[in-house]
Scaffold this motif. Structure first.
Motif: not given
Length: 106
Positions: A8-12, A22-25, A34-37
């Motif tokens: 997610i946003n270049d972080k695992q 909590y993840v970066p914006h 949302i689907l994360l692929n």
């Protein structure tokens, strides 16, 4: 226990079903699903699936719950004996997400 490691946003992040994290914006509206692929790793009932680099048959469905600001981070610059001091800061943006389910394509 079922979990996955996703990008997610270049972080695992390690995502567990029905948990909050909590993840970066994430640039999506509150309440959106949302689907994360980009799934690197998936674990289910003792079976391990590794991607190269991603698993193509597994997606993660998440819901955006809210957007918040984190604690203030200070940036302080100083050069000794020169009288130079600069103090700046910012509050990073985070998104609170809920992991709804892991979708496996056949």
């Amino acid at each position: 226990m079922i979990y996955a490691i996703v990008n997610i946003n270049d972080k695992q992040f390690k995502l567990i079903e029905n948990k909050y994290i909590y993840v970066p914006h994430v640039s999506a509206n509150v309440g959106e699903k949302i689907l994360l692929n980009q799934v690197y790793f998936f674990y289910k009932e003792g079976k391990i699936f590794l991607g190269n680099p991603y698993l193509e048959k597994i997606n993660v469905k998440i819901e955006i719950l809210q957007h918040i600001k984190g604690k203030k981070i200070f940036i302080f610059k100083k050069k000794r004996r020169k009288g130079y001091k600069v103090k700046n800061g910012f509050r990073p943006l985070f998104s609170k997400i809920k992991i709804i389910s892991f979708l496996e394509k056949k």
